[in-house]
Design a protein around this motif. Structure first.
Motif, PDB file in Angstrom:
ATOM      1  N   LEU A 187       0.836  -1.204   0.000  1.00 52.86           N
ATOM      2  CA  LEU A 187       0.000   0.000   0.000  1.00 52.86           C
ATOM      3  C   LEU A 187       0.867   1.248   0.000  1.00 52.86           C
ATOM      4  O   LEU A 187       0.556   2.238  -0.656  1.00 52.86           O
ATOM      5  N   GLU A 188       1.975   1.196   0.754  1.00 50.43           N
ATOM      6  CA  GLU A 188       2.848   2.361   0.807  1.00 50.43           C
ATOM      7  C   GLU A 188       3.416   2.653  -0.584  1.00 50.43           C
ATOM      8  O   GLU A 188       3.428   3.798  -1.030  1.00 50.43           O
ATOM      9  N   ARG A 189       3.832   1.572  -1.275  1.00 48.30           N
ATOM     10  CA  ARG A 189       4.403   1.784  -2.596  1.00 48.30           C
ATOM     11  C   ARG A 189       3.331   2.243  -3.585  1.00 48.30           C
ATOM     12  O   ARG A 189       3.545   3.176  -4.363  1.00 48.30           O
ATOM     13  N   ALA A 190       2.166   1.616  -3.531  1.00 45.11           N
ATOM     14  CA  ALA A 190       1.090   1.966  -4.474  1.00 45.11           C
ATOM     15  C   ALA A 190       0.701   3.433  -4.312  1.00 45.11           C
ATOM     16  O   ALA A 190       0.513   4.154  -5.291  1.00 45.11           O
ATOM     17  N   THR A 191       0.604   3.897  -3.065  1.00 43.75           N
ATOM     18  CA  THR A 191       0.227   5.296  -2.865  1.00 43.75           C
ATOM     19  C   THR A 191       1.414   6.202  -3.137  1.00 43.75           C
ATOM     20  O   THR A 191       1.247   7.315  -3.617  1.00 43.75           O
ATOM     21  N   GLY A 192       2.639   5.701  -2.837  1.00 42.90           N
ATOM     22  CA  GLY A 192       3.834   6.495  -3.094  1.00 42.90           C
ATOM     23  C   GLY A 192       4.033   6.730  -4.579  1.00 42.90           C
ATOM     24  O   GLY A 192       4.533   7.772  -4.993  1.00 42.90           O
ATOM     25  N   LEU A 193       3.637   5.760  -5.402  1.00 42.78           N
ATOM     26  CA  LEU A 193       3.760   5.930  -6.848  1.00 42.78           C
ATOM     27  C   LEU A 193       2.803   6.998  -7.352  1.00 42.78           C
ATOM     28  O   LEU A 193       2.952   7.496  -8.459  1.00 42.78           O
ATOM     29  N   GLY A 194       1.821   7.317  -6.529  1.00 47.01           N
ATOM     30  CA  GLY A 194       1.002   8.496  -6.792  1.00 47.01           C
ATOM     31  C   GLY A 194      -0.212   8.229  -7.648  1.00 47.01           C
ATOM     32  O   GLY A 194      -0.321   7.196  -8.295  1.00 47.01           O
ATOM     33  N   PRO A 195      -1.119   9.193  -7.657  1.00 47.53           N
ATOM     34  CA  PRO A 195      -2.384   9.032  -8.376  1.00 47.53           C
ATOM     35  C   PRO A 195      -2.178   8.857  -9.870  1.00 47.53           C
ATOM     36  O   PRO A 195      -2.982   8.196 -10.518  1.00 47.53           O
ATOM     37  N   GLY A 196      -1.104   9.434 -10.430  1.00 44.72           N
ATOM     38  CA  GLY A 196      -0.871   9.314 -11.865  1.00 44.72           C
ATOM     39  C   GLY A 196      -0.714   7.855 -12.251  1.00 44.72           C
ATOM     40  O   GLY A 196      -1.289   7.383 -13.224  1.00 44.72           O
ATOM     41  N   TRP A 197       0.040   7.117 -11.442  1.00 44.13           N
ATOM     42  CA  TRP A 197       0.272   5.703 -11.700  1.00 44.13           C
ATOM     43  C   TRP A 197      -0.963   4.896 -11.327  1.00 44.13           C
ATOM     44  O   TRP A 197      -1.384   3.983 -12.014  1.00 44.13           O
ATOM     45  N   LEU A 198      -1.588   5.313 -10.235  1.00 43.17           N
ATOM     46  CA  LEU A 198      -2.702   4.560  -9.666  1.00 43.17           C
ATOM     47  C   LEU A 198      -3.934   4.584 -10.561  1.00 43.17           C
ATOM     48  O   LEU A 198      -4.686   3.625 -10.600  1.00 43.17           O
ATOM     49  N   SER A 199      -4.136   5.656 -11.279  1.00 43.77           N
ATOM     50  CA  SER A 199      -5.371   5.763 -12.057  1.00 43.77           C
ATOM     51  C   SER A 199      -5.377   4.709 -13.166  1.00 43.77           C
ATOM     52  O   SER A 199      -6.420   4.298 -13.620  1.00 43.77           O
ATOM     53  N   ASP A 200      -4.182   4.289 -13.584  1.00 50.26           N
ATOM     54  CA  ASP A 200      -4.142   3.275 -14.624  1.00 50.26           C
ATOM     55  C   ASP A 200      -4.360   1.884 -14.039  1.00 50.26           C
ATOM     56  O   ASP A 200      -4.753   0.961 -14.716  1.00 50.26           O
ATOM     57  N   GLN A 201      -4.052   1.753 -12.802  1.00 49.32           N
ATOM     58  CA  GLN A 201      -4.243   0.462 -12.161  1.00 49.32           C
ATOM     59  C   GLN A 201      -5.696   0.374 -11.721  1.00 49.32           C
ATOM     60  O   GLN A 201      -6.311   1.368 -11.391  1.00 49.32           O
ATOM     61  N   ARG A 202      -6.194  -0.801 -11.663  1.00 51.12           N
ATOM     62  CA  ARG A 202      -7.580  -0.889 -11.252  1.00 51.12           C
ATOM     63  C   ARG A 202      -7.653  -0.944  -9.748  1.00 51.12           C
ATOM     64  O   ARG A 202      -7.020  -1.774  -9.102  1.00 51.12           O
ATOM     65  N   ARG A 203      -8.462  -0.024  -9.244  1.00 47.41           N
ATOM     66  CA  ARG A 203      -8.610   0.092  -7.798  1.00 47.41           C
ATOM     67  C   ARG A 203      -9.038  -1.226  -7.168  1.00 47.41           C
ATOM     68  O   ARG A 203      -8.453  -1.686  -6.190  1.00 47.41           O
ATOM     69  N   GLY A 204     -10.034  -1.866  -7.790  1.00 49.95           N
ATOM     70  CA  GLY A 204     -10.543  -3.130  -7.246  1.00 49.95           C
ATOM     71  C   GLY A 204      -9.467  -4.212  -7.230  1.00 49.95           C
ATOM     72  O   GLY A 204      -9.353  -4.968  -6.282  1.00 49.95           O
TER      73      GLY A 204
END
Lengths: 567, 572
Positions: free
Chosen positions: A98-115
């Motif tokens: 979770l730390e890495r996923a949030t650290g990579l930031g919303p730009g990276w996260l928006s491409d990943q599926r939240r679910g």
């Protein structure tokens, strides 16, 4: 095939090495089974061949009871150690993910599926249970236990030992052959489970929309089809897993039968004593068991290994280079030749140049899709421009200390997220220590206090994920109250009056006017009332061949007059 | 449960196969013991052939039955799960949107994890219980036939291990088991919150605190899991102890019996070895009892979702939709949201004839969206009625009503799929040119044509890869494509810039000319074109009439208009 031992997982197992070792030691204490076998054989031989009376055998019976107590203790401790071996690693991996996923930031996260990520962080991590608590200790046992038992059998009866030694290698051989086929299926299975939950969430969230179009009932069939596909896939995987354990069981049964037949024949012609025959017969299956269990536990932990591979994929994504330079105070932000494009889409921003001066209110207007929100995202450091530069007081944005830069900013996104918790908790987002009075004041400034107080528990009313229970306008104003409470020098407002009716809009415009005092404000807006607050207005055109920066306090002719404030 | 009937025969087969596998395993052990003891008496080999064959048969049978049992049981359970997921969805479909107060993260956790926990209910509770019971009784009887006292002892041992130990395990860990599922649910909600709000949490500097909170929940979950692991350990330890003691006891009884010649010496090995294998039948039961607790709680939580009262009563025998659904009349409508006390709407009446367009204006919270919910049959009116062509809407199937009355909502869901699929939702059979015509009406065609992948462009989760305005226009195009006789537009121009919004409103009013429309808005521009304007305040109609009448008199509309003018004046 996944390596049976993932070195990356072992590195993460630092915290639990002691418990893994304890699991192995306890497994060795399973050697008590040898003692049990010896005692049972002694008792049978004593009672049957030597016609001993009960009191002559009492010591052996007592020992047998004692050995049972010992085995019980080992069984109990094994469970405890197994839990401890897995628990700490799981928590560690979950936190790191979770730390890495949030650290990579919303730009990276928006491409990943939240679910998908949510499933990975919850069920995916839990799937590692079997790997750590059963498979790894068993792997060590599978090496040690057969060797020790084989030595005991060898001393008792060399022929049986020879038969066992010849058949034993067949088990790992078959395991590898079958494992090759299983792994790929398991990988696929894990991905389809993640897709299954994502699809389900998307469909459930979209239920009102589906109902409007009369498609909701038809989706039930889709849900069934998707789960049926999952069943078919799982059954294919399971069939292989079961065939493999069937094969292994059969192999060991046949091997034990070979041993038994040779013992039986030699018993009949008197070549072997009953005591040794019984001893070897009880021990023979125990030689195969640890190896077979490795196979069983491996199948149980493959799901975890598949999830682990995905977790490490996230953990090994490098964090963007972090800047370290201190943030200049009261500095102008200059944007020059900025160009941003979506990964798989048209350009989002083209050749934008503008200057945001400290203490001023800058409004960004332009048709929807022109990239106003993208610009805010660049300013927040979430989106990296393709070309062009953003600098704060001459220091490139990318070189600034990110956390320090964010501490300067209060941001109201276009669709603010409200978190599970009370209204007050949501307002306190940036200042968790703020007292109720400050929260109320912020809500009042955002013109939200009125409706919040009419809620069942006032500011302590619990609101859900996505802010269910509040209307769009109410959500917007609670989020605006966050900005007031955050009290930061640079304020970014993305459509603060969207979702608001005339009366509320006027109230929010007044609020933004108050907010602007002594702060640098950048806002995107469609509503003229808000634009009236602006000291400078930039119109961002749709991305196209002709860039039209209008860096002029007077604004584009005929659209807007310069205005001092909103009051 | 819905799935019970279709699962029962398959589970019965699985239990029988499991019992056979267990039985083979015990018979194998007993017969081997006998065989070796008999062999030690050095009889002619021929005397032993039967037993040798028996050992082989039981050995092969054990593996084969176990394999069959696993296949049959897993297949049955997964089939039941598919049915369960679908029935949960079907239930949610009836509840949405008014009665779904559950948060989506929690829903995800419930439906994936709880449904899986129910799989354990069959596989790891019912199956071991049934086959264990059958095999336990048979083994006890068989051993009792050889030596009654040993049979009694085995029965006692099995009862303690299969009933008393599980009961103890449950008593010790009940609290922890009960708390595990809700804690897991909380963890999922927190994770989903964290991932969907990452951007805001980052800027607010609240990320570390959120991560710490998740770590705390994780730690709590770990403590609960430790508790159930300790109980599981206790269970398996006690069963091991009971096994050993029973073996010791049976051996002692056997030795005595051999001593006084009431049992032949060959049987001693059988008496000592059979209990060793027999406890396999109950070894899984302490765990099974814990699983039962866990799965019952999960089933309860699934039931909590599915047994919420339906917000709308569908008629048992719906009337057919009248050939001409017009006029659509609303009379004296009042509504209260579930869980609230104050009326969201009181005494509202409207009438739609073909082509009649009505605008509803008012502040947020004035009941505009509630009105739309009532008309779509998403909410049951407290009083008053809606009729379509003279037929009461409550006598019609909700889906039929929604064939007539459609909605373009401000928060319309955009699915994680392509533009084309999102549009085709409205009309799965429509032609390519109809898609483009709808896009053109929503002024989205130029943009869509400019996309490298055109209509096959993926829009991302919640339409994250397209802008807010484009999302809104996509929803609008979708609603126009569905071609509803009466279309409700709930703030369609929201999120759009003023110029585009006014242009869109003009386009809309042009596109809906001749179509009955309910326009919900707070912006007054363009409302000269509609047939009637209704001003709502706190759920009541405070003013109604045509623009030309209302604009003249002093009243709510005029005040709204003046406020808007004051704002718009800034632009001139």
């Amino acid at each position: 095939m996944k390596k049976p031992v993932d070195p990356r997982l072992l590195r993460h197992a630092g915290a639990t090495r002691v418990f893994l070792a304890a699991s192995v030691l306890l497994g060795l204490a399973g050697a008590l089974v040898v003692a049990q076998a010896v005692l049972v054989a002694t008792l049978v031989v004593g009672g049957f061949q030597r016609h001993d009376q009960l009191r002559q055998l009492l010591p052996q019976l007592g020992l047998l009871a004692l050995v049972s107590a010992g085995r019980a203790l080992v069984a109990w401790l094994t469970e405890l150690a197994a839990h401890r071996a897995a628990a700490a690693v799981k928590s560690q991996l979950r936190a790191a993910l979770l730390e890495r996923a949030t650290g990579l930031g919303p730009g990276w996260l928006s491409d990943q599926r939240r679910g998908e990520l949510a499933t990975l962080a919850t069920r995916g991590v839990d799937a590692l249970d079997d790997y750590f608590s059963r498979y790894l200790p068993q792997l060590a046992l599978a090496v040690v236990v057969p060797v020790v038992l084989l030595a005991v059998v060898l001393r008792a009866d060399w022929l049986s030992a020879l038969i066992i030694a010849a058949t034993l290698p067949l088990i790992p051989l078959f395991m590898v052959l079958i494992g090759l086929a299983t792994q790929q299926r398991m990988d696929r299975q894990w991905r389809s489970l993640a897709r299954l939950s994502h699809h389900f969430l998307d469909v459930v969230e979209g239920l009102p929309t589906l109902k409007v179009f009369g498609r909701a009932k038809a989706q039930a069939r889709t849900v069934r089809e998707v789960t049926d596909d999952y069943r078919a896939g799982t059954m294919r995987t399971l069939r292989i897993a079961f065939v493999s354990s069937y094969t292994l069981e059969l192999l060991s049964t046949l091997s034990v039968a070979l041993v038994a037949v040779s013992i039986g024949l030699r018993l009949v012609d008197g070549g072997l004593s009953l005591y040794l025959g019984l001893l070897v017969l009880v021990l023979a299956p125990e030689v195969y068991t640890p190896l077979r269990q490795v196979g069983t536990h491996y199948h149980a932990s493959v799901e975890g290994l598949s999830a682990a591979a995905e977790i490490f994929e996230v953990l090994e994504t490098p964090l963007p280079a972090a800047g370290t330079r201190p943030v200049p105070a009261e500095a102008a932000i200059t944007v020059s030749g900025l160009r941003v494009s979506h990964p798989a889409g048209p350009p989002a921003l083209e050749e934008l140049t503008l200057t945001l001066r400290p203490g001023r209110v800058t409004a960004l207007t332009g048709p929807s899709g022109a990239g106003k929100s993208t610009l805010l995202s660049v300013l927040l450091g979430f989106t990296r421009p393709d070309s062009g530069a953003v600098a704060v007081g001459g220091v490139p944005l990318a070189e600034l200390d990110q956390a320090g830069w964010h501490r300067q900013i209060a941001w109201l996104p276009q669709q603010p997220v409200l978190f599970a918790g009370s209204v007050a908790d949501n307002v306190r987002l940036a200042r968790p220590d703020a007292d109720d009075t400050a929260v109320r004041e912020a809500l009042r400034s955002a013109e939200a206090l009125g409706f919040v107080q009419s809620l069942p528990d006032g500011i302590d009313t619990r609101i859900g994920e996505g802010g269910r229970g509040l209307s769009g306008g109410q959500r917007q104003r609670v989020a605006l109250a966050r900005v007031f409470l955050a009290d930061r020098p640079l304020v970014l407002l993305d459509e603060p009056t969207a979702n608001l009716d005339g009366a509320s809009e006027a109230a929010v415009v007044r609020a933004v006017g108050r907010l602007a005092a002594g702060r640098t404000v950048v806002l995107t807006a469609h509503r003229p009332a808000l634009l009236a607050l602006a000291d400078e207005v930039y119109r961002i055109p749709l991305p196209g061949p002709v860039p039209q920066p209008v860096p002029d306090a007077a604004g584009p002719v005929g659209l807007l007059p310069p205005a001092a404030g909103g009051r | 449960m819905v799935t019970e009937a279709e699962t029962r025969p398959r589970l019965g087969t699985a239990s029988a196969l499991g019992a056979l596998a267990l039985g083979c395993s015990i018979a194998l052990m007993a017969l081997s013991g006998w065989l070796i003891a008999r062999a030690a008496q050095q009889p002619p080999v021929l005397y032993l052939m039967m037993a040798v064959t028996g050992v082989r048969t039981f050995g092969l049978g054990r593996s084969a039955f176990r394999y069959a049992e696993r296949l049959v049981s897993h297949n049955a359970v997964l089939r039941a799960l598919g049915a369960l997921r679908t029935s949960v969805y079907v239930r949610l479909e009836r509840l949405a949107p008014a009665a779904l107060a559950f948060r989506s993260g929690d829903l995800l956790s419930r439906l994936v994890a709880d449904v899986d926990a129910m799989q354990d209910h069959y596989l790891r509770y019912r199956l071991p219980l049934r086959s264990g019971l059958a095999v336990g009784v048979l083994t006890t009887l068989a051993l009792g036939w050889a030596l009654p006292s040993a049979g009694l002892l085995l029965a006692l041992g099995l009862l303690l291990a299969g009933v008393a130990v599980p009961a103890l395990a449950v008593a010790v860990s009940r609290g922890a088991e009960r708390r595990q599922a809700p804690t897991r649910g909380r963890l999922t909600t927190e994770v989903v919150d964290l991932l969907s709000g990452t951007a805001e949490l980052t800027v607010a500097g609240a990320l570390p605190e959120r991560l710490a909170r998740i770590r705390a929940t994780d730690a709590e979950l770990r403590r609960l899991a430790a508790r159930s692991a300790a109980t599981a350990g206790l269970g398996s330890g006690l069963v091991t102890l009971l096994t050993g003691l029973t073996v010791t006891g049976c051996a002692a009884l056997g030795i005595t019996a051999v001593g006084d010649h009431s049992v032949h010496g060959v049987m001693l090995a059988v008496l000592a070895l059979t209990p060793l294998a027999a406890f396999e039948a109950v070894a899984g039961l302490p765990m099974a009892a814990q699983i039962r607790e866990r799965s019952l709680r999960a089933a309860q939580r699934v039931a909590e979702v599915t047994e919420a009262p339906e917000p709308v009563r569908e008629p048992a025998r719906p009337q057919p939709l009248p050939a001409d659904p017009f006029p659509v009349q609303l009379r004296d409508l009042s509504a209260v949201w579930p869980g609230r006390e104050e009326a969201a709407l009181a005494g509202v009446g409207l009438e739609f004839t073909p082509g009649r367009r009505i605008a509803v204006v008012g502040a947020s919270g004035s009941g505009k969206t509630t009105l739309a919910m009532l008309m779509l049959r998403f909410l049951e009116p407290r009083a008053g009625r809606i009729t379509l062509g003279g037929v009461d809407a409550t006598a019609l199937d909700g889906d039929r009503v929604r064939q007539v009355i459609g909605l373009c909502a401000q928060d319309a869901h955009v699915f994680d799929s392509s533009l084309r699929e999102n549009l085709r939702l409205a009309r799965p059979d429509c032609a390519e040119q109809e898609l483009w015509a709808a896009l053109a009406a929503a002024r989205l065609d130029d943009w869509a044509r400019g996309l490298p992948e055109g209509l096959d462009t993926m829009v991302g989760e919640h339409g994250a890869r397209i802008s807010g305005g484009q999302r809104q226009r996509l929803a609008l195009a979708r609603a126009l494509l569905a071609d509803f006789p009466l279309l409700i537009l709930d703030e369609p121009a929201e999120h759009l810039d003023l110029a585009t919004a006014d242009a869109l409103t003009a386009d809309l009013l042009a596109a809906t000319r001749g179509r009955a429309t309910l326009l919900i808005t707070h912006r007054l521009a363009g409302l000269e074109a509609v047939d009637e304007i209704v001003v709502l305040d706190a759920g009541r109609i405070v003013q109604r009439g045509h623009w030309s009448e209302l604009a003249l008199v002093d009243g709510p509309l005029r005040r709204m208009r003046e406020r808007e003018r004051a704002a718009d004046a800034l632009t001139v």
